[in-house]
Scaffold this motif. Structure first.
Motif, PDB file in Angstrom:
ATOM      1  N   THR A   1     -33.043   7.956 -54.527  1.00 38.19           N
ATOM      2  CA  THR A   1     -33.810   8.817 -55.346  1.00 38.19           C
ATOM      3  C   THR A   1     -33.430   7.555 -57.362  1.00 38.19           C
ATOM      4  OG1 THR A   1     -33.591  10.954 -56.455  1.00 38.19           O
ATOM      5  CG2 THR A   1     -31.687  10.157 -56.299  1.00 38.19           C
ATOM      6  N   ARG A   2     -32.924   6.954 -57.461  1.00 34.45           N
ATOM      7  CA  ARG A   2     -32.650   6.260 -58.636  1.00 34.45           C
ATOM      8  C   ARG A   2     -32.761   4.763 -58.832  1.00 34.45           C
ATOM      9  NH1 ARG A   2     -28.055   9.168 -57.072  1.00 34.45           N
ATOM     10  NH2 ARG A   2     -26.636  10.648 -58.731  1.00 34.45           N
ATOM     11  N   MET A   3     -33.805   4.802 -57.733  1.00 35.52           N
ATOM     12  CA  MET A   3     -34.695   3.319 -58.006  1.00 35.52           C
ATOM     13  C   MET A   3     -35.711   3.443 -58.999  1.00 35.52           C
ATOM     14  SD  MET A   3     -36.199   2.515 -54.058  1.00 35.52           S
ATOM     15  CE  MET A   3     -37.754   2.831 -54.805  1.00 35.52           C
ATOM     16  N   ASP A   4     -36.995   3.905 -58.732  1.00 34.73           N
ATOM     17  CA  ASP A   4     -37.272   3.821 -60.395  1.00 34.73           C
ATOM     18  C   ASP A   4     -37.049   5.168 -60.949  1.00 34.73           C
ATOM     19  OD1 ASP A   4     -39.449   4.394 -62.234  1.00 34.73           O
ATOM     20  OD2 ASP A   4     -41.058   4.171 -60.742  1.00 34.73           O
ATOM     21  N   TYR A   5     -35.778   4.919 -61.834  1.00 34.27           N
ATOM     22  CA  TYR A   5     -35.615   6.366 -62.361  1.00 34.27           C
ATOM     23  C   TYR A   5     -35.221   7.503 -63.125  1.00 34.27           C
ATOM     24  CZ  TYR A   5     -34.966   2.759 -65.711  1.00 34.27           C
ATOM     25  OH  TYR A   5     -35.432   1.629 -66.430  1.00 34.27           O
ATOM     26  N   VAL A   6     -37.416   7.040 -63.900  1.00 30.99           N
ATOM     27  CA  VAL A   6     -38.509   7.820 -64.502  1.00 30.99           C
ATOM     28  C   VAL A   6     -38.772   9.191 -63.210  1.00 30.99           C
ATOM     29  CG1 VAL A   6     -37.935   6.516 -66.240  1.00 30.99           C
ATOM     30  CG2 VAL A   6     -39.784   6.682 -65.437  1.00 30.99           C
ATOM     31  N   MET A   7     -39.094   8.646 -62.530  1.00 30.58           N
ATOM     32  CA  MET A   7     -39.314   9.443 -61.292  1.00 30.58           C
ATOM     33  C   MET A   7     -38.776   9.418 -60.291  1.00 30.58           C
ATOM     34  SD  MET A   7     -42.893   6.842 -60.177  1.00 30.58           S
ATOM     35  CE  MET A   7     -42.109   5.690 -58.505  1.00 30.58           C
ATOM     36  N   PRO A   8     -37.152   9.947 -59.970  1.00 29.51           N
ATOM     37  CA  PRO A   8     -36.830  10.211 -59.034  1.00 29.51           C
ATOM     38  C   PRO A   8     -37.119  11.601 -57.334  1.00 29.51           C
ATOM     39  CG  PRO A   8     -35.933  11.787 -60.673  1.00 29.51           C
ATOM     40  CD  PRO A   8     -37.429  10.485 -61.419  1.00 29.51           C
ATOM     41  N   ILE A   9     -37.892  12.223 -57.916  1.00 31.22           N
ATOM     42  CA  ILE A   9     -38.551  12.911 -57.127  1.00 31.22           C
ATOM     43  C   ILE A   9     -39.639  12.460 -56.144  1.00 31.22           C
ATOM     44  CG2 ILE A   9     -39.592  14.938 -57.133  1.00 31.22           C
ATOM     45  CD1 ILE A   9     -37.167  16.076 -58.023  1.00 31.22           C
ATOM     46  N   PHE A  10     -40.764  11.237 -56.753  1.00 33.58           N
ATOM     47  CA  PHE A  10     -41.420  10.609 -56.236  1.00 33.58           C
ATOM     48  C   PHE A  10     -40.826   9.405 -54.814  1.00 33.58           C
ATOM     49  CE2 PHE A  10     -45.384  12.242 -57.584  1.00 33.58           C
ATOM     50  CZ  PHE A  10     -45.144  12.530 -58.299  1.00 33.58           C
TER      51      PHE A  10
ATOM     52  N   ASN B   1     -32.557  11.933 -61.197  1.00 31.83           N
ATOM     53  CA  ASN B   1     -31.482  11.689 -60.388  1.00 31.83           C
ATOM     54  C   ASN B   1     -31.261  12.836 -59.383  1.00 31.83           C
ATOM     55  OD1 ASN B   1     -31.873   9.071 -61.236  1.00 31.83           O
ATOM     56  ND2 ASN B   1     -30.092   8.442 -61.738  1.00 31.83           N
ATOM     57  N   ASN B   2     -31.716  13.986 -59.178  1.00 31.15           N
ATOM     58  CA  ASN B   2     -31.678  14.693 -58.210  1.00 31.15           C
ATOM     59  C   ASN B   2     -32.102  14.546 -56.947  1.00 31.15           C
ATOM     60  OD1 ASN B   2     -34.413  14.834 -59.021  1.00 31.15           O
ATOM     61  ND2 ASN B   2     -33.563  16.043 -60.680  1.00 31.15           N
ATOM     62  N   ALA B   3     -30.990  14.569 -55.980  1.00 30.82           N
ATOM     63  CA  ALA B   3     -31.507  13.964 -54.675  1.00 30.82           C
ATOM     64  C   ALA B   3     -31.845  15.732 -53.932  1.00 30.82           C
ATOM     65  CB  ALA B   3     -30.443  13.603 -54.144  1.00 30.82           C
ATOM     66  N   TYR B   4     -32.953  15.893 -54.129  1.00 32.82           N
ATOM     67  CA  TYR B   4     -33.942  17.190 -53.765  1.00 32.82           C
ATOM     68  C   TYR B   4     -33.985  17.476 -52.706  1.00 32.82           C
ATOM     69  CZ  TYR B   4     -35.412  21.888 -55.466  1.00 32.82           C
ATOM     70  OH  TYR B   4     -35.799  22.985 -54.947  1.00 32.82           O
TER      71      TYR B   4
ATOM     72  N   VAL C   1     -47.378  -4.621 -71.440  1.00 32.08           N
ATOM     73  CA  VAL C   1     -46.175  -4.582 -71.072  1.00 32.08           C
ATOM     74  C   VAL C   1     -46.701  -3.012 -70.782  1.00 32.08           C
ATOM     75  CG1 VAL C   1     -43.778  -4.187 -70.446  1.00 32.08           C
ATOM     76  CG2 VAL C   1     -45.318  -6.541 -70.577  1.00 32.08           C
ATOM     77  N   ALA C   2     -46.658  -1.974 -71.824  1.00 28.99           N
ATOM     78  CA  ALA C   2     -46.197  -1.078 -72.057  1.00 28.99           C
ATOM     79  C   ALA C   2     -47.412  -0.066 -71.292  1.00 28.99           C
ATOM     80  CB  ALA C   2     -46.645  -0.202 -74.052  1.00 28.99           C
ATOM     81  N   SER C   3     -48.322  -1.269 -71.307  1.00 29.57           N
ATOM     82  CA  SER C   3     -49.671   0.284 -71.089  1.00 29.57           C
ATOM     83  C   SER C   3     -49.768  -0.887 -69.022  1.00 29.57           C
ATOM     84  CB  SER C   3     -50.773  -0.312 -71.004  1.00 29.57           C
ATOM     85  OG  SER C   3     -51.868  -2.091 -70.872  1.00 29.57           O
ATOM     86  N   ILE C   4     -48.680  -1.321 -68.433  1.00 31.91           N
ATOM     87  CA  ILE C   4     -48.696  -1.635 -67.214  1.00 31.91           C
ATOM     88  C   ILE C   4     -47.540  -0.228 -67.015  1.00 31.91           C
ATOM     89  CG2 ILE C   4     -47.910  -2.883 -65.173  1.00 31.91           C
ATOM     90  CD1 ILE C   4     -48.509  -5.266 -67.308  1.00 31.91           C
ATOM     91  N   ASP C   5     -46.299  -0.414 -67.806  1.00 32.20           N
ATOM     92  CA  ASP C   5     -45.951   0.746 -67.731  1.00 32.20           C
ATOM     93  C   ASP C   5     -45.193   0.310 -66.441  1.00 32.20           C
ATOM     94  OD1 ASP C   5     -45.421   4.363 -66.748  1.00 32.20           O
ATOM     95  OD2 ASP C   5     -44.402   3.043 -67.620  1.00 32.20           O
ATOM     96  N   PRO C   6     -44.262  -0.753 -66.479  1.00 35.49           N
ATOM     97  CA  PRO C   6     -43.139  -1.471 -65.620  1.00 35.49           C
ATOM     98  C   PRO C   6     -41.586  -0.693 -65.825  1.00 35.49           C
ATOM     99  CG  PRO C   6     -42.711  -2.753 -67.209  1.00 35.49           C
ATOM    100  CD  PRO C   6     -43.565  -1.681 -67.781  1.00 35.49           C
ATOM    101  N   VAL C   7     -41.434   0.343 -64.852  1.00 37.67           N
ATOM    102  CA  VAL C   7     -39.810   0.243 -64.585  1.00 37.67           C
ATOM    103  C   VAL C   7     -38.540  -0.141 -63.662  1.00 37.67           C
ATOM    104  CG1 VAL C   7     -37.808   2.024 -64.140  1.00 37.67           C
ATOM    105  CG2 VAL C   7     -40.687   3.125 -65.498  1.00 37.67           C
ATOM    106  N   MET C   8     -38.259  -0.896 -64.855  1.00 34.97           N
ATOM    107  CA  MET C   8     -37.325  -2.538 -63.443  1.00 34.97           C
ATOM    108  C   MET C   8     -36.739  -1.513 -62.676  1.00 34.97           C
ATOM    109  SD  MET C   8     -39.092  -4.343 -65.309  1.00 34.97           S
ATOM    110  CE  MET C   8     -38.128  -5.723 -64.800  1.00 34.97           C
ATOM    111  N   GLY C   9     -35.727  -0.595 -62.595  1.00 31.64           N
ATOM    112  CA  GLY C   9     -35.651  -0.086 -61.314  1.00 31.64           C
ATOM    113  C   GLY C   9     -36.701  -0.474 -60.080  1.00 31.64           C
ATOM    114  N   GLY C  10     -37.543  -0.320 -60.517  1.00 32.76           N
ATOM    115  CA  GLY C  10     -38.775   0.090 -59.140  1.00 32.76           C
ATOM    116  C   GLY C  10     -38.383  -1.330 -59.314  1.00 32.76           C
ATOM    117  N   VAL C  11     -38.818  -1.767 -60.100  1.00 27.69           N
ATOM    118  CA  VAL C  11     -38.757  -3.515 -59.861  1.00 27.69           C
ATOM    119  C   VAL C  11     -38.019  -4.150 -59.483  1.00 27.69           C
ATOM    120  CG1 VAL C  11     -39.575  -5.504 -60.744  1.00 27.69           C
ATOM    121  CG2 VAL C  11     -40.528  -3.731 -61.436  1.00 27.69           C
ATOM    122  N   ASP C  12     -37.010  -4.166 -59.125  1.00 27.25           N
ATOM    123  CA  ASP C  12     -35.823  -4.679 -58.426  1.00 27.25           C
ATOM    124  C   ASP C  12     -34.581  -4.503 -57.452  1.00 27.25           C
ATOM    125  OD1 ASP C  12     -34.539  -5.660 -62.674  1.00 27.25           O
ATOM    126  OD2 ASP C  12     -36.048  -6.308 -60.820  1.00 27.25           O
ATOM    127  N   ARG C  13     -34.427  -2.592 -57.882  1.00 33.78           N
ATOM    128  CA  ARG C  13     -34.562  -1.589 -56.840  1.00 33.78           C
ATOM    129  C   ARG C  13     -32.715  -2.666 -56.436  1.00 33.78           C
ATOM    130  NH1 ARG C  13     -38.403  -3.641 -52.702  1.00 33.78           N
ATOM    131  NH2 ARG C  13     -39.614  -3.837 -54.938  1.00 33.78           N
TER     132      ARG C  13
END
Lengths: 194, 195, 451
Positions: free
Chosen positions: C105-114, C193-196, C439-451
């Motif tokens: 849940t902590r990988m891509d931290y703006v979309m933990p539910i996904f 980061n709700n592990a729901y 880069v803003a329009s690609i909207d990368p979240v580094m937590g997901g990129v790097d894991r």
């Protein structure tokens, strides 16, 4: 000129409207936030319920719970009876610098000895103070909110009805399963029967 | 070439009127903290939420969006410090001028957090830089950051201004003189393999 | 013509005795000027390499952009990643299947539910229980996912606006996000980061009062999104900065494997919720917003339209939840996390019924409880891949099981990782300011990129 003035008037009207709208800000130190009852701030320990089964320590994904315990025997109460053994908790500590607030320890505890409390104001200047021992964990118990009512349409069994009736803050021992041997049905509110 | 910067001293006012001076300087220092947001991971989002309208740490005197570490007083390390990022953390901390404070925000920067047994995570940012306040949580609420800032402000209010104790508090990190070469050197090559 | 030896015989050319040995000297002595210019530019003498990041207020997290500049124009842009690599996938190999949720849940931290949803769908596929998940659990999953889509897009627009200098966009975006986060807190106990979502269903049912609160919040969020639209859609400065910036047409997207709003802004209405539905998405009524401008402005409009569609889906999901109660975890006791009708203050803990059963009545239940919570359930050997349509694109999870209680390998196909590879294609040829917008329009979240 009129276009300039009308544009200016529109801009000033937006400013005036924003100025008179109430701010969205919650003035934190003076106004505490209203937190839902499920909110996870800190973990509270009800020491009487803990039997040192170590499930929480085993299941914690970060291994941030430290438990020490030893066994003690109580002599038999009737003659010819067997001496009973029970666990005595020596140390129960949670390291909140590692804790990720997943709640697995609270979920797996079969004796309901761990609870969530919405308190979040425990920042420290020394990281060793984030390793909270059972005395500190026990002090969070009064801040644990009452169990919330279940979704009303769900059929309420007798047991759940009993829980809703008992106030946990007044009488922490009642309404919770206390240490009993297998085979005895726990009933809230009764005295501990040997 | 070594830049020989002397240790900060308080000056003549302290000798004349120590208590009022201390009061005024501590008051000024704690209510105007320019924060350098070292946002790394999830906690950075909660840090940004704390700077936004609902929680707003500007009310406490903490001013966000410092243009860079050289104009900042407070560094809030929010998120996981990986081993790849660690030299950058150290370098930016060294670029901050004295007096500087560090808040470690979140479990990952407190002690490595959920990843404390990972192969590539620094187990807490206090392995690199001295930390003043630890805010627990994963991620902590924005209000928890506000409370952490209040704890820091109380700590600053009690600081003494004697030159010796300033040196004592800042200790091994600040007494060390950083040469310009040290903060701008390129990567150090690994040692030669001797087979 | 550009031979330095020739220069010595040329009375008007540069002489070599006042330049270094290895500095190339170019003399124009008639002939084609363009050839000379080509040769000069090929020497790359004037190149400047600028390093943006890894700590930079405008890059989305710890992204290092290495830009080679020619004046203000970017000739080469490369992304340096790995500054947030925490080894989540490796960590998950040492946790049970259920504990793995708390990590992924902590990988891509703006979309933990996904993150959780893709992992749990993959685990359920490996277990073979995909059609045994109760309907209420599916509905709650859809509800949480769509709310998370809105929060993720709000963060994308807010930080994108801030990077361009529009701070009001940021305050409004985060204000709306706070409303939704308080709903998350009400249901799961945590804001982020709700592990729901757990394998088999969701962790707990929604508490009483949630549906009313959601119904109150939806119109407020809608109004907030309208405010954002008023600030963004026809703003001439914003249009000047985003129209025709970060251009990546459909063939470029297909070549790089881009999914998500970038692909939909290039004209292809590809959305996994319609193409390969999961969690009951085929029963909801929503559209896929598509634009064909292929630039940052199109992606911005696509994100705003997607937020409106998500609100529609949320309304439908809430109506279904209101219709009646039901179980939220799969019935198979060997898999189900013991979260039945909990009585704790946060919905966690075990019901007295369950405790009475495991402590008083049934030894097998007690054994099951202990084995389930210590060992975890076992997933039969094999592998499975499940993908969801996250706000950034296709979020997939590949689990490999060797029959044990812990995964053998879990690998995530994170959309930001693939989308970030477009930074070179979108940024090269533009100016430095356009790199930020791209880069803003690609909207990368580094937590997901790097894991």
């Amino acid at each position: 000129m009129t276009k300039f003035l009308s544009g200016l008037a529109k801009g000033m009207a937006t400013t005036a409207r924003t100025m008179t709208t109430h701010a969205h800000t919650q003035q934190y130190p003076h106004v505490k936030p209203e937190l839902p009852s499920r909110s996870r701030g800190v973990i509270a320990l009800l020491e009487e319920n803990c039997t040192s089964c170590m499930l929480c320590a085993r299941e914690c994904p970060d291994w941030c719970i430290y438990i020490d315990s030893h066994k003690e025997t109580t002599p038999p109460t009737t003659e010819g009876g067997r001496a009973r053994q029970h666990n005595v908790l020596d140390r129960f500590a949670i390291d909140f610098s590692l804790c990720m607030y997943c709640g697995i320890c609270i979920e797996v505890c079969p004796f309901d000895a761990l609870f969530w409390s919405p308190e979040f104001e425990y920042s420290t200047t020394d990281i060793r103070d984030l390793l909270q021992e059972k005395e500190t964990l026990g002090q969070w118990m009064p801040t644990v909110p009452a169990p919330e009512p279940l979704v009303p349409e769900l059929p309420q069994t007798e047991a759940q009805q009993l829980v809703v009736d008992v106030e946990p803050e007044d009488d922490p021992a009642a309404g919770r399963t206390t240490k009993r041997g297998a085979g005895e049905v726990p009933r809230p509110g009764t005295e501990e029967q040997p | 070439m070594t830049t020989d910067l002397p240790m900060p001293r308080v000056g003549a006012g302290q000798a004349a009127a120590p208590k009022p001076m201390r009061l005024v300087l501590n008051w000024g220092r704690r209510y105007s903290l320019w924060v350098f947001n070292f946002g790394l991971a999830c906690c950075a989002i909660e840090f940004i939420a704390a700077s936004m309208a609902r929680h707003d740490f500007i009310r406490l005197g903490v001013i966000p969006f410092a243009p860079g570490p050289r104009q900042a007083d407070l560094m809030v390390v929010s998120g996981t410090v990986t081993d790849k990022m660690a030299p950058a953390v150290r370098r930016l901390y060294d670029q901050m001028p004295e007096p500087k404070y560090v808040i470690s925000f979140g479990a990952c920067s407190n002690s490595g957090g959920p990843y404390w047994d990972s192969y590539c995570v620094t187990k807490g940012v206090d392995q690199l830089i001295p930390v003043d306040v630890y805010v627990p949580g994963c991620p902590p609420r924005p209000e928890a950051l506000l409370q952490g800032i209040l704890v820091l402000q109380q700590q600053i209010a009690q600081e003494k201004l004697q030159t010796k104790s300033l040196r004592g508090r800042l200790g091994p990190y600040a007494g060390r003189r950083a040469s310009a070469a040290e903060v701008s050197r390129p990567l150090v090559a690994p040692p030669e393999q001797t087979t | 013509m550009t031979d330095t030896t020739q220069a010595q015989s040329d009375p008007y050319g540069a002489t070599t005795h006042d330049v270094d040995e290895d500095t190339p000297v170019l003399n124009a002595v008639g002939g084609d000027w363009d050839e000379l210019v080509d040769e000069a530019t090929a020497l790359h003498e004037e190149r400047i390499v600028v390093n943006m990041g890894p700590q930079h207020p405008s890059t989305h997290g710890v992204l290092r952009l290495i830009l080679e500049l020619d004046g203000e124009t970017v000739t080469e842009a490369r992304a340096g990643i790995g500054y947030l690599h925490t080894g989540i996938e490796k960590n998950m190999e040492f946790r049970t299947w259920t504990q793995g949720v708390t990590f992924c849940t902590r990988m891509d931290y703006v979309m933990p539910i996904f993150n959780e949803a893709s992992y749990c769908l993959a685990v359920e596929k490996a277990l073979g229980i995909t059609d045994q998940i109760p309907e209420r659990a599916q509905t709650i999953r859809v509800l949480m996912m769509e709310f998370n889509r809105i929060t993720s897009h709000l963060v994308a627009l807010a930080t994108g606006g801030m990077e361009m200098g529009a701070t009001t966009v940021m305050t409004i975006g985060f204000r709306e996000r706070e409303r939704i986060l308080s709903i998350f807190e009400m249901i799961t106990g945590l804001r982020m980061n709700n592990a729901y979502i757990r394998p088999g269903g969701v962790a707990t049912d929604i508490p009483a009062g949630t549906i009313d609160k959601i119904r109150e919040t939806i119109p407020l969020v809608r109004k907030g999104i309208h405010e954002l639209e008023a600030l963004l859609n026809e703003n001439p400065i914003l249009k000047g900065r985003t129209v025709d910036v970060g251009y990546l047409d459909l063939s470029g997207c297909m070549a790089l494997g881009i999914t998500g709003p970038m692909l939909r802004a290039a004209g292809l209405p590809h959305d996994l919720r319609k193409a390969e539905p999961y969690c009951g998405y085929e029963t909801y009524d929503f559209d896929i917003p598509t634009r064909d401008t292929c630039d940052a402005y199109g992606r911005l409009r696509v994100r705003i339209d997607e937020m409106h569609e998500s609100l529609k889906i949320v309304e439908q999901a809430v109506d279904r939840l209101d219709a009646g109660p039901g179980p939220v975890m799969v019935a198979d006791k060997k898999i189900a996390w013991p979260a039945q009708l909990a009585v704790g203050s946060d919905g966690q803990g075990n019901s007295l019924d369950h405790i009475r059963e495991i402590m008083g009545e049934s030894m097998e239940s007690l054994i099951h409880h202990f084995k389930l919570v210590t060992e975890g359930f076992r997933v039969p050997p094999g592998q499975a891949y499940a993908a969801v349509e996250s706000p950034k694109g296709e979020m997939g999870c590949h689990v490999v099981s060797d029959g044990g209680t812990r995964p053998y390998r879990v690998h995530f196909r994170d959309p930001s990782f693939n989308n970030l590879q477009a930074v070179a294609a979108t940024a090269e040829g533009g100016s430095v300011a356009d790199v930020i917008v791209a880069v803003a329009s690609i909207d990368p979240v580094m937590g997901g990129v790097d894991r």
